[in-house]
Every structure is written in structure tokens, then in C-alpha cells.
Design an enzyme around this catalytic site. Sequence first.
Site, PDB file in Angstrom:
ATOM      1  N   TYR A 190       0.808  -1.215   0.000  1.00 21.30           N
ATOM      2  CA  TYR A 190       0.000   0.000   0.000  1.00 21.30           C
ATOM      3  C   TYR A 190       0.845   1.271   0.000  1.00 21.30           C
ATOM      4  O   TYR A 190       0.303   2.373   0.029  1.00 21.30           O
ATOM      5  CB  TYR A 190      -0.909   0.026   1.236  1.00 21.30           C
ATOM      6  CG  TYR A 190      -2.144  -0.838   1.109  1.00 21.30           C
ATOM      7  CD1 TYR A 190      -2.039  -2.223   1.066  1.00 21.30           C
ATOM      8  CD2 TYR A 190      -3.414  -0.271   1.045  1.00 21.30           C
ATOM      9  CE1 TYR A 190      -3.174  -3.022   0.961  1.00 21.30           C
ATOM     10  CE2 TYR A 190      -4.547  -1.059   0.943  1.00 21.30           C
ATOM     11  CZ  TYR A 190      -4.418  -2.442   0.899  1.00 21.30           C
ATOM     12  OH  TYR A 190      -5.543  -3.224   0.797  1.00 21.30           O
ATOM     13  N   LYS A 222       4.184 -14.611   3.755  1.00 20.10           N
ATOM     14  CA  LYS A 222       4.373 -15.482   2.589  1.00 20.10           C
ATOM     15  C   LYS A 222       5.884 -15.546   2.321  1.00 20.10           C
ATOM     16  O   LYS A 222       6.353 -15.311   1.200  1.00 20.10           O
ATOM     17  CB  LYS A 222       3.578 -14.893   1.412  1.00 20.10           C
ATOM     18  CG  LYS A 222       3.438 -15.786   0.206  1.00 20.10           C
ATOM     19  CD  LYS A 222       2.592 -17.035   0.410  1.00 20.10           C
ATOM     20  CE  LYS A 222       2.737 -17.946  -0.801  1.00 20.10           C
ATOM     21  NZ  LYS A 222       2.260 -19.317  -0.554  1.00 20.10           N
ATOM     22  N   ASP A 226      -1.817 -18.325   2.791  1.00 21.67           N
ATOM     23  CA  ASP A 226      -2.783 -19.163   2.066  1.00 21.67           C
ATOM     24  C   ASP A 226      -3.383 -20.211   3.004  1.00 21.67           C
ATOM     25  O   ASP A 226      -4.600 -20.399   3.081  1.00 21.67           O
ATOM     26  CB  ASP A 226      -2.154 -19.806   0.808  1.00 21.67           C
ATOM     27  CG  ASP A 226      -0.719 -20.294   1.013  1.00 21.67           C
ATOM     28  OD1 ASP A 226      -0.179 -20.161   2.134  1.00 21.67           O
ATOM     29  OD2 ASP A 226      -0.132 -20.820   0.049  1.00 21.67           O
ATOM     30  N   ASP A 238      -5.922  -6.969   5.107  1.00 21.15           N
ATOM     31  CA  ASP A 238      -7.147  -6.516   4.433  1.00 21.15           C
ATOM     32  C   ASP A 238      -7.995  -7.732   4.072  1.00 21.15           C
ATOM     33  O   ASP A 238      -9.202  -7.780   4.344  1.00 21.15           O
ATOM     34  CB  ASP A 238      -6.761  -5.721   3.172  1.00 21.15           C
ATOM     35  CG  ASP A 238      -7.982  -5.268   2.396  1.00 21.15           C
ATOM     36  OD1 ASP A 238      -8.921  -4.738   3.023  1.00 21.15           O
ATOM     37  OD2 ASP A 238      -8.007  -5.457   1.156  1.00 21.15           O
ATOM     38  N   ASP A 262     -11.715  -9.496   5.942  1.00 16.32           N
ATOM     39  CA  ASP A 262     -12.987  -9.780   5.261  1.00 16.32           C
ATOM     40  C   ASP A 262     -13.371 -11.247   5.448  1.00 16.32           C
ATOM     41  O   ASP A 262     -14.554 -11.574   5.610  1.00 16.32           O
ATOM     42  CB  ASP A 262     -12.913  -9.434   3.760  1.00 16.32           C
ATOM     43  CG  ASP A 262     -13.327  -7.984   3.472  1.00 16.32           C
ATOM     44  OD1 ASP A 262     -13.078  -7.115   4.330  1.00 16.32           O
ATOM     45  OD2 ASP A 262     -13.890  -7.717   2.385  1.00 16.32           O
TER      46      ASP A 262
HETATM   47  C1  IPM Z   1     -10.371  -1.475   3.796  1.00 13.08           C
HETATM   48  C2  IPM Z   1     -10.512  -1.174   2.331  1.00 13.08           C
HETATM   49  C3  IPM Z   1      -9.368  -0.293   1.838  1.00 13.08           C
HETATM   50  C4  IPM Z   1      -8.080  -1.064   2.039  1.00 13.08           C
HETATM   51  C5  IPM Z   1      -9.500   0.184   0.374  1.00 13.08           C
HETATM   52  C6  IPM Z   1     -10.771   0.947   0.155  1.00 13.08           C
HETATM   53  C7  IPM Z   1      -8.320   0.996  -0.064  1.00 13.08           C
HETATM   54  O1  IPM Z   1     -10.617  -2.351   1.601  1.00 13.08           O
HETATM   55  O2  IPM Z   1     -10.289  -0.537   4.598  1.00 13.08           O
HETATM   56  O3  IPM Z   1     -10.392  -2.653   4.158  1.00 13.08           O
HETATM   57  O4  IPM Z   1      -7.703  -1.885   1.185  1.00 13.08           O
HETATM   58  O5  IPM Z   1      -7.437  -0.864   3.051  1.00 13.08           O
HETATM   59 MN    MN Z   2     -10.863  -4.135   2.831  1.00 16.76          MN
END
Ligand code: IPM
Ligand code: MN
Length: 363
Positions: free
Chosen positions: A148, A199, A232, A256, A260
Amino acid sequence: MVEKSSKGPGPSGKRIAVIPGDGVGKEVIPEAVKVLKAAAAAHGREISLVEFDWGADRFLRDGTTLPADAPEMFRREYDAILLGALGDPRVPSNQHGADILLGLRFKLDLYVNLRPCTLFDQRLTPLKNRGEKDVNICVIRENTEGLYSGVGGFFKKGTADEIATQEDINTRKGVERIIRYAFEFAVGRGYKRVCMSDKSNALAFGHDLWQRVFKEVRREYPAIESSHMFIDNLLMQMVRDPSQFQVIVTCNLFGDIASDVGAGLVGGLGVTPSGNIHPGQVSLFEPVHGSAPDIAGKNIANPMGAVLAAAMMCEYLECNDVARGIEDGVRAAIREGATTVDLGGSLSTLAAGEWLKNKVALS
Ligand code: IPM
Ligand code: MN
Ligand code: NAD
């Protein structure tokens, strides 16, 4: 929506900047603010809230993303920032999102992205026979470096010979401070296990640094059971048996993704909050989810991720009574089925927020 305070908060009052942003951010943040105000009032806490209209509409209107003086202004005048989400189909480059969200993470040096995934009710997980004890994972994501960092570029862009590079930046300081934070967090919260994920079998330089630093730092915490998994395998193991994890520490991109996956285990993106933190400094709290263009404007988004982000913010600001009041309210709503459709209920965003507001007012 958010009142501009004419007078500042008292000496012990907290000053909060509010950035609803785009899409469902503009629907869930007003609900989180309502709930926050009610919980703060119930506990006699003084807060002032000032709203900033940064997002796609403003960007498309006058080009504003993150004003140059914003990080300094936040450091000087605010205790915390509550943000909705950024991202709009009308801005395919996501330039405003990168400038505002990544800009604040980087410029305020918010190096910790703390993303708890808590299963509030067994009904919410797609896994069989799992309860809260089994899914209580804190993903601790490095938040200021890695892929990032924005280092890279194009060569011969738009031609058949095009080259695009994206550098993965890992610094000794950055890796060490996030790994140490994870161990300190585990000690402070009574967790027994920390798992570092990388990784390093493929990324022989950047993630070799993670390996070496992890081995060094973990020696300082003999009471914590530390382990390593490649990313992974980690994601597969999270789905197969989440009870083996308590604290997971990993790099920016993997964190990230892992957060999720963690959200998916506990009811989806509607219920997970996050804190972008630099300990002791102004920090930013937001739901894990994005602007959800597929449901934006329909009054069906779950406000709980934003509401729980406000609770995390209160905890960070040492208003633990307010934080606890909000979290108990969310637990009650889930228990009583007072939820939006993503959690199986039938309430609108507004009605879910109203229910929570009324509940926390009694906390
Ligand atoms: C998050 C989002 C952001 C990230 C994006 C929108 C840049 O997915 O906050 O999880 O990847 O950090
Ligand atoms: Mn995200
Ligand atoms: P998303 O998180 O916006 O949505 C993913 C899925 O989750 C969608 O099906 C959506 O309907 C659902 N969802 C999200 N929030 C929900 C809520 N509160 N209640 C119920 N369901 C919810 O991710 P995406 O679709 O990949 O991205 C959409 C936009 O958001 C993109 O522009 C992306 O860059 C941006 N984004 C921003 C942030 C942020 O600001 N922190 C985070 C993630 C994505």
C-alpha cells in the site's frame, strides 16, 4: 445530521471528527452518531462532533480530496475520527478514496489496523456448531507500509510493452512495531495466542524480515503461545477451524483480506468494526466494509459495523462505560432479532439505528 458544536467540549469532553464519505457510509454513520450520542448522554459523557463532507460528491464538485492541512488539524483539534466508507462508481480511479482514507492512515501514521471479528450469536456464522468462544479473532493489520506504500510506476503505459511495478515496502521499524503491538495487545486483553502470517516461502526479502523480527520479538513474550502460518494456509484454517486463532498479525494486504474472511465467519461485513490506531495519538475508526454501491441508497445497510466502530473509538478514548453500553445494545439487538436483512431481520438502516439508540439510552 451531525450538529456543529457552537461551543467546544468541556475539559474532559471528547472531540470527534465525522467523515460519512460515500454510499452506505452516508447511511450508517448518521445511525452510529445517534447511538453514540445516546450512549454518551446515558453515561454523562460530553462529546462534540464536527462533520466533514469529504467524499465523491465533493471531489466531483470541486476536486477536494484530503486538504493539505487536514492531518495537522486533526492532530491539533480532535481526539478521534469516525469514518463511513469511501468509493464511488463515478470515480473509477478511487483517487479521492486513496487520498482521504489511505492519506489519513499514512499521514497520521496510524500503523495499527485492529479488526476484531466476534461471533455475537451462533445463528450468524455460516459454519456448523460454532459459538462465540470459537470465533473471537482479532486481525492486527500493519497499516502504513507493504504493497500500500504507493511506490511504483508505469513504463511505456498503454503500449504492448507496458511495465507496471508496485513495490512491497517492509521496514524494520514498521514490522517490529506492529508485531510488538500484537503481543502487547494479547497480554493486555488476556489472549494466549498470537499467530503471525506472511508469505516468506515466496517473498524471500520482505517477508524474511517479518520472520526474523517475529522470532526476535516473541522471545520477549514467553507466556504467549506464538505460531506462524503462511497466508494461504491461514485463510483456509480460519474457515476450517477459527477456534485455533485469537490474535493474528500480518502485513497490510494480507490483513485486508483476512479481515474480510473473518467478517464472513461472524455474520458478514455489516457487523465488523475497525480501528486505525497510533497509540496515544488521534486515531480513526470505521466499519470494515466499503461504500457497498450495490445496496447504497436503499436504507437496508446494516449500521452495526459503524456503531461498533464508534464503540471501539469510545474504548480508545477511555470511555469504557459508553463503549460497553453500545456493545451491549448490539448484542441485545442481535439476540432479539432487531436487525437489518443481512442478519435475518427486517429492519431498515434507520429503524435498526433507532432501536439501538433507544436501547443504549437505557444503558
Ligand atoms: C479497507 C478497504 C481499503 C483497504 C480500500 C478501500 C483501499 O478495503 O479498509 O479494508 O484496502 O485498506
Ligand atoms: Mn478491505
Ligand atoms: P463493500 O464492503 O462495499 O461490499 C461488499 C459486500 O458487502 C457487498 O455485497 C455489500 O452489499 C455488502 N455490505 C457492505 N457493507 C454492508 C452493510 N453495512 N450492510 C450489509 N451489507 C453490506 O466492498 P466492495 O463492493 O468490494 O467495494 C465497494 C466500494 O467500497 C469500492 O469503491 C471499494 O474501493 C470501497 N471500499 C472502501 C472501504 C473503506 O472506505 N474503508 C472498504 C472497502 C471497500
